[in-house]
Each structure stands twice: as C-alpha cells, then as structure tokens.
Design an enzyme around this catalytic site. Structure first.
Site, mmCIF file in Angstrom:
data_model
loop_
_atom_site.group_PDB
_atom_site.id
_atom_site.type_symbol
_atom_site.label_atom_id
_atom_site.label_comp_id
_atom_site.label_asym_id
_atom_site.label_seq_id
_atom_site.Cartn_x
_atom_site.Cartn_y
_atom_site.Cartn_z
ATOM 1 N N ARG A 264 0.591 -3.484 6.817
ATOM 2 C CA ARG A 264 1.172 -2.584 8.120
ATOM 3 C C ARG A 264 2.219 -3.094 8.990
ATOM 4 N NH1 ARG A 264 -3.820 0.850 8.806
ATOM 5 N NH2 ARG A 264 -4.931 -0.926 8.394
ATOM 6 N N THR B 72 -15.709 -4.941 3.880
ATOM 7 C CA THR B 72 -15.565 -4.835 4.978
ATOM 8 C C THR B 72 -16.273 -3.244 5.272
ATOM 9 O OG1 THR B 72 -13.957 -5.086 5.001
ATOM 10 C CG2 THR B 72 -14.326 -7.056 5.688
ATOM 11 N N ASP C 175 0.885 -1.464 -0.268
ATOM 12 C CA ASP C 175 -0.032 0.577 -0.090
ATOM 13 C C ASP C 175 1.048 0.540 0.270
ATOM 14 O OD1 ASP C 175 -2.051 -1.755 -0.005
ATOM 15 O OD2 ASP C 175 -2.897 -1.912 1.812
ATOM 16 N N THR D 132 -15.801 -6.247 -20.546
ATOM 17 C CA THR D 132 -14.515 -5.476 -20.524
ATOM 18 C C THR D 132 -14.032 -5.840 -19.093
ATOM 19 O OG1 THR D 132 -16.376 -3.821 -21.042
ATOM 20 C CG2 THR D 132 -14.698 -3.281 -19.248
ATOM 21 N N GLN E 226 -8.531 -1.153 11.666
ATOM 22 C CA GLN E 226 -8.504 -3.176 11.457
ATOM 23 C C GLN E 226 -9.782 -3.321 13.245
ATOM 24 O OE1 GLN E 226 -8.786 -4.783 8.500
ATOM 25 N NE2 GLN E 226 -6.840 -4.012 7.613
ATOM 26 N N ASP F 150 -18.017 -4.830 -13.781
ATOM 27 C CA ASP F 150 -18.090 -3.762 -15.295
ATOM 28 C C ASP F 150 -19.265 -5.355 -15.611
ATOM 29 O OD1 ASP F 150 -17.912 -2.393 -17.253
ATOM 30 O OD2 ASP F 150 -16.475 -1.304 -16.718
ATOM 31 N N ASP G 120 -4.569 -6.958 -6.895
ATOM 32 C CA ASP G 120 -6.016 -6.851 -6.007
ATOM 33 C C ASP G 120 -6.490 -5.019 -7.397
ATOM 34 O OD1 ASP G 120 -8.063 -5.908 -4.351
ATOM 35 O OD2 ASP G 120 -6.844 -5.405 -3.092
ATOM 36 N N LEU G 121 -7.482 -5.195 -8.431
ATOM 37 C CA LEU G 121 -7.931 -4.494 -8.807
ATOM 38 C C LEU G 121 -9.973 -4.472 -8.429
ATOM 39 C CD1 LEU G 121 -5.455 -3.289 -11.374
ATOM 40 C CD2 LEU G 121 -5.782 -2.512 -9.228
ATOM 41 N N LYS G 122 -10.186 -5.478 -8.475
ATOM 42 C CA LYS G 122 -11.568 -5.521 -8.470
ATOM 43 C C LYS G 122 -12.723 -5.139 -8.922
ATOM 44 C CE LYS G 122 -10.807 -4.916 -2.821
ATOM 45 N NZ LYS G 122 -9.849 -4.655 -2.947
HETATM 46 O O1 C5P Z 1 -2.261 -2.942 6.884
HETATM 47 P P1 C5P Z 1 -3.202 -4.185 6.735
HETATM 48 O O2 C5P Z 1 -2.140 -5.025 7.042
HETATM 49 O O3 C5P Z 1 -4.593 -3.512 7.373
HETATM 50 O O4 C5P Z 1 -3.280 -4.213 5.756
HETATM 51 C C1 C5P Z 1 -4.975 -4.935 5.127
HETATM 52 C C2 C5P Z 1 -4.563 -4.978 3.204
HETATM 53 O O5 C5P Z 1 -5.886 -5.443 2.598
HETATM 54 C C3 C5P Z 1 -4.938 -3.675 2.329
HETATM 55 O O6 C5P Z 1 -4.258 -3.406 1.511
HETATM 56 C C4 C5P Z 1 -6.699 -3.445 2.679
HETATM 57 O O7 C5P Z 1 -6.708 -2.466 2.303
HETATM 58 C C5 C5P Z 1 -6.769 -5.005 2.388
HETATM 59 N N1 C5P Z 1 -7.683 -5.309 2.579
HETATM 60 C C6 C5P Z 1 -8.429 -4.767 3.749
HETATM 61 N N2 C5P Z 1 -9.916 -5.583 4.305
HETATM 62 C C7 C5P Z 1 -10.549 -5.968 2.943
HETATM 63 C C8 C5P Z 1 -10.094 -5.977 2.169
HETATM 64 C C9 C5P Z 1 -8.631 -5.776 1.997
HETATM 65 O O8 C5P Z 1 -7.678 -4.818 5.157
HETATM 66 N N3 C5P Z 1 -12.374 -6.954 3.934
#
Ligand code: C5P
Length: 235
Positions: free
Chosen positions: A210, A119, A11, A69, A189, A65, A60-62
């Site tokens: 992180r 989430t 990230d 596409t 989180q 569409d 991870d571009l989710k």
């Molecule tokens: O730093 P951390 O461990 O919280 O990063 C978690 C990664 O997972 C981030 O890229 C976040 O966008 C992704 N993510 C998430 N929860 C989700 C889906 C994706 O934390 N439900």
C-alpha cells in the site's frame, strides 16, 4: 545486472487494476509479487504479461501439499519463468526437498523460499493446532529446516531477520513484508519497520504494498523509498 530490492505487492482483485498500477512503475526499480487473489482471477497469462514488460515476478502461492504435488507446482512455476516462488515449511523436509529437486534442473530456476509461521498466528492459535512452541522459536526451527532442505530462503518479519541471518548464514535469502517508510500509514500491519532498518537487520528483499500502490504517484513513492533506504536501484 540490476537487482532491485523492493518487491511491490500487487494485491488487486483483477488484472486491469494491477496493470494500471504496473504501467506507472519501472522494472529497473522494483519487482512484483503476485499472490493468491490476483493469480486465481488472472492466472499465468497475467504473469506472462508482467514478465514481457520486464518485471521479475515473485509468485506467492505458498504451496503446501504432498511432496509430488508441490514438486509439480514448483516445476510449473519454473516453466512459467518466475523469479521467485514459495512453499510452506510446515509441509516438511520431504516436501521441501522434492520442491527443490523439481526446480533444480531448470536452466533458470526460480528462487525457492519458505513461509515459516504465518504472522497472523498467535501462540494461542498454535496451541489450538497442538503446537506448543513459542512462535519465535518455531520460526527459527522451520527456517533452519528450510535451509537444511536446500531452500534459498524464507519470508519473515524484519524483527526476525537478524536472528535468522545469524543462524542460516549470509547466503540465505530473507524476504520481509510489514515495511513502512517514515511518516506513512501503518494500515493493518501491527509491527512495522522502515526499509532502511529492515535492510540493516539483514533483509535481502522488502515486500511493500500500500505505501506504493495507494500513493498518488506510485513511481515517486518507490523512488523516495529507494532514496530513503539508500538501496540504490540497480545494486
Ligand atoms: O500493503 P502492505 O505493504 O501491508 O502489503 C504487504 C504484502 O505482504 C501483502 O501482500 C501481504 O499479504 C504480504 N504479507 C504480509 N505479512 C506477512 C506475509 C505476507 O504483510 N507475514
């Protein structure tokens, strides 16, 4: 062949910061997740650079569409050579089946997984969209649809993993973020689970950002997590 269970979330807002971190990691111990921010700024060139360094990439571009596409986007991801990519299950069965078909004839197709319910969405947020299903029920419903549409798995919270494993079978790939090793900050989180507990719940791969990217020694942090989880780097 080694199958690292930990996917480090890159990230970052620029390629240099991402590459600085990656220089301190080992592709035998982890995979990497490139999301919308980093991909938008650094593009497929960075993904190729990371793959040349030996890392498997979860792009991870989710995608969400019309079926054609999304199918073309998934085909492009397969041609780029990524290990995993994803779509939104809310795009529906036709979209997911088109995505599946688009990667199927690639010699080394990426794992194709779905996002079910973000989430960040509460029951109230869903109601505002006209969806009057409890989030947990919607997750199960959409994961089942993804499975029936031929997808390889879903991104889900570790709290949902056991139920999804039960309903979608042993081969369905569960990728769980929101992971925090013992005694580390939860950051933003809300609901977290340790790596060991998430694997016990049935997760196949753990997305961790992180706790590794912000550590003074990222490789040491990764190794400690692997040891704690008794994942075993190459198994
Ligand atoms: O730093 P951390 O461990 O919280 O990063 C978690 C990664 O997972 C981030 O890229 C976040 O966008 C992704 N993510 C998430 N929860 C989700 C889906 C994706 O934390 N439900």
């Amino acid at each position: 062949m080694s199958d690292p269970k930990i996917i480090v979330a890159l990230d970052y807002a620029d390629a240099v910061s991402a590459l600085n971190l990656v220089a301190r990691l080992d592709p035998a111990l982890c995979r990497l997740k490139v999301g919308k921010e980093l991909f938008t700024v650094a593009g497929p060139q960075l993904v190729e650079q990371l793959m040349r360094r030996g890392f498997d990439i979860f792009l991870d571009l989710k995608f969400h569409d019309i079926p054609t596409t999304v199918a073309q986007a998934c085909k492009a991801a397969a041609a780029l050579g990524v290990w995993m990519t994803n779509v939104h299950a809310l795009g529906g069965r036709k979209m997911m089946e088109a995505a599946r078909a688009a990667v199927a004839d690639h010699p080394a197709p990426p794992k194709l997984i779905a996002v079910t319910v973000l989430t960040s969405m509460t029951q109230q947020d869903l109601a505002e969209l006209g969806i009057h299903t409890a989030p947990a029920d919607l997750v199960l419903h959409l994961a089942t649809l993804a499975h029936a549409s031929g997808l390889d798995g879903v991104v889900c919270s570790a709290q949902e993993a056991a139920v999804l494993r039960l309903h979608c079978g042993p081969e369905f790939c569960l990728v769980t973020p929101g992971i925090r090793p013992q005694n580390t900050a939860t950051d933003d989180q809300a609901r977290v689970m340790t790596p060991q507990a998430a694997l016990r719940q049935g997760a196949n791969y753990l997305v961790i950002g992180r706790p590794i990217t912000q550590a003074a020694d990222p490789l040491q942090a990764l190794q400690t997590i692997i040891e704690q989880a008794a994942v075993g780097a190459g198994v």
